[in-house]
Design an enzyme around this catalytic site. Sequence first.
Site, mmCIF file in Angstrom:
data_model
loop_
_atom_site.group_PDB
_atom_site.id
_atom_site.type_symbol
_atom_site.label_atom_id
_atom_site.label_comp_id
_atom_site.label_asym_id
_atom_site.label_seq_id
_atom_site.Cartn_x
_atom_site.Cartn_y
_atom_site.Cartn_z
ATOM 1 N N ASP A 92 -1.031 -10.605 -1.936
ATOM 2 C CA ASP A 92 0.246 -10.635 -1.214
ATOM 3 C C ASP A 92 0.209 -11.558 0.002
ATOM 4 O O ASP A 92 1.216 -12.214 0.321
ATOM 5 C CB ASP A 92 0.707 -9.229 -0.832
ATOM 6 C CG ASP A 92 -0.363 -8.374 -0.173
ATOM 7 O OD1 ASP A 92 -1.415 -8.913 0.229
ATOM 8 O OD2 ASP A 92 -0.149 -7.150 -0.054
ATOM 9 N N GLY A 151 7.136 -7.755 7.195
ATOM 10 C CA GLY A 151 7.949 -6.658 7.700
ATOM 11 C C GLY A 151 7.695 -6.317 9.147
ATOM 12 O O GLY A 151 8.564 -5.758 9.828
ATOM 13 N N SER A 169 4.618 1.073 -0.717
ATOM 14 C CA SER A 169 5.870 0.915 -1.462
ATOM 15 C C SER A 169 5.860 -0.392 -2.238
ATOM 16 O O SER A 169 5.010 -1.257 -2.033
ATOM 17 C CB SER A 169 7.075 0.945 -0.509
ATOM 18 O OG SER A 169 7.063 -0.182 0.352
ATOM 19 N N GLY A 170 6.823 -0.510 -3.129
ATOM 20 C CA GLY A 170 6.984 -1.734 -3.894
ATOM 21 C C GLY A 170 8.455 -2.004 -4.100
ATOM 22 O O GLY A 170 9.299 -1.131 -3.899
ATOM 23 N N ALA A 189 0.803 -1.219 0.000
ATOM 24 C CA ALA A 189 0.000 0.000 0.000
ATOM 25 C C ALA A 189 0.837 1.271 0.000
ATOM 26 O O ALA A 189 0.350 2.333 -0.392
ATOM 27 C CB ALA A 189 -0.934 0.001 1.207
#
Length: 488
Positions: free
Chosen positions: A237, A406, A14-15, A12
């Site tokens: 994801d 994360g 970063s990539g 949502a």
Amino acid sequence: MAKKMLAFDLGASSGRAMLGTLENGKIKIEEIHRFSNDPVMIGGTLHWDILRLFFEIKQGISKAVALGGGFDSIGIDTWGVDFGLLDKEGRLLQNPVHYRDARTEGVPEKVYEKVSKDELFSRTGIQFMRINTLYQLYYLAHSGGLEGVDKLLFIPDLLAYFLTGEQHAEYTVASTSNLLNPHTRDWDQTLLEKLGIPSGIFPSIIEPGSTYGMLSKGICEELGCKPVPVVAVGEHDTASAVAAVPSKVKHFAYISSGTWSLLGTELDKPVVSDDAARANFTNEGGYNNKIRFIKNIMGLWLIQESRRQWQREGQTVSFNDLEREALDTEPFESFIDPDAPLFEAPGNMPERIRKFCRETGQPVPESRGAVMRCIYQSLAMKYKYAFETMKSLTGYDFEILHIVGGGIKDTFLCKMAAGACGVMVNAGPAEATVIGNIAVQLIAAGELADLKDARKAVRAAVDIQQFAPHQSDEWEMHYPKFKGIAGL
């Protein structure tokens, strides 16, 4: 030479693009590109900047080529529920709208007038959240927003379409829509008809591990790469993250920890009982015909948005700073319900937390540390509630709670989760989503035999942190207070 798999993982905020290989029975990963994902508000509507995201995907491909040796396949995973709309010529009609946009406010109540909540859950097995695709499409269908639409593609499907020209819906991301029957694993035509949503806009469903197609000639010429397959990994994801949970047993509990905290287990069949509906659990698709039986919890969004507010106020503060400040405050002073609608949208999160505590007659957390302590212990209590409920709904007991993603970098929350849930927490891998993405590509390429083999390769490659339950009696003592405040 070991095959190289190129994984794109878009969250949502970063990539990143990462290359993965299988070496000596271990999945190895290397980050080659990272980028921000910045939603854009235009005319009061919050959009995803999909063209910028596709530009970044092409940047990742270019960097992989520049490193030498190229890559052997591509996999993309993103968040669920959101989508792009194409016309008959295959052209994108507008930038996809963000799930946090306000357009679905009040829409669920309109849907329930046509289809009861009981019927909706029995048909789809999906939790009630206004962000779901169903409510977004109901809004569009009854406001003229689907005129000229030929096909709907979920975000990872849309990006794969840009790369290959093929239009499909990968099962795990399609399952988040609230429009898929978990038993037939296909679109629920009766539900679509009742809600006035045209069934013709939905593409065919393909299973995770299938191939969309090859990189198009135009993409290969533009970026100087080979026409490799684009693999439909677990495109939601969380599905990719669950594929990388390093469990040795069939029935295991996990939290995929990030902006959202997804607490769940892996099942062979969906649970669509009345009790599951009341507990607002969800049955989403997983790799290898599995069901992800999950409770969505707001997660680190509360911490991320609080930090953004303090930064807007000119306070330079890191996540490590906030954790230290939380440690210096009194425990169990105040609680919030992390999933209260008050906390859904961007904005001044610390003030909203104070408002919640004030209105529920609790001590109001004034300092940054007190706000953070309130968030941390409220999340841990919600984990406890979801963990205990899941055990009751499935009939399984779990001796270990795996936390992946994360969020494991936040060791304070991992410790609290162990204490609140009263079980050992195994934390890792942090890069579960990318590793799961790569694992499915490796299985598709014949480098790994199956999911069991993939999880073995994850265990061989990752150092797992363990957190033993502590102060469980104190958590148990304050649990009734939390449940009362959260209305559970």
